[in-house]
Scaffold this active site. Structure first.
Site, PDB file in Angstrom:
ATOM      1  N   CYS A  10     138.819  61.129  48.093  1.00  0.00           N
ATOM      2  CA  CYS A  10     139.693  60.010  48.456  1.00  0.00           C
ATOM      3  C   CYS A  10     141.164  60.444  48.418  1.00  0.00           C
ATOM      4  CB  CYS A  10     139.480  58.846  47.489  1.00  0.00           C
ATOM      5  SG  CYS A  10     139.888  59.249  45.777  1.00  0.00           S
ATOM      6  N   CYS A  13     142.349  61.483  45.011  1.00  0.00           N
ATOM      7  CA  CYS A  13     141.810  62.788  44.619  1.00  0.00           C
ATOM      8  C   CYS A  13     142.640  63.910  45.243  1.00  0.00           C
ATOM      9  CB  CYS A  13     140.358  62.919  45.049  1.00  0.00           C
ATOM     10  SG  CYS A  13     139.279  61.672  44.334  1.00  0.00           S
TER      11      CYS A  13
END
Length: 76
Positions: A10, A13
């Protein structure tokens, strides 16, 4: 030193991974940075919310995007 960024890929991340790269570069560390996206592997660390930062198999941060200065504290 082995640094792992745990998460599915994501935006948070990816931001954590960039912050880790900045911290490692600023500290001039010889470290490998690995991205772990496999949920079975992530749960082995007991992490329930991502992103997470693991340094030498010890979870340092979970569930938030740590800033480079915070990451540096965990790497020294």
């Amino acid at each position: 030193m082995i640094i792992k960024v745990l998460g599915p890929g994501c935006a948070n991340c990816k931001k954590l991974q960039k912050n880790v790269e900045v911290a490692v570069k600023e500290l001039k560390l010889d470290a490998s940075i690995e991205k772990v996206t496999d949920f079975k592997e992530i749960t082995k660390y007991g992490v329930m919310s991502t992103p997470a930062l693991v340094v030498d198999d010890e979870v340092k941060v979970a569930g938030k995007v740590a800033k480079p200065d915070e990451i540096k504290e965990h790497l020294q």
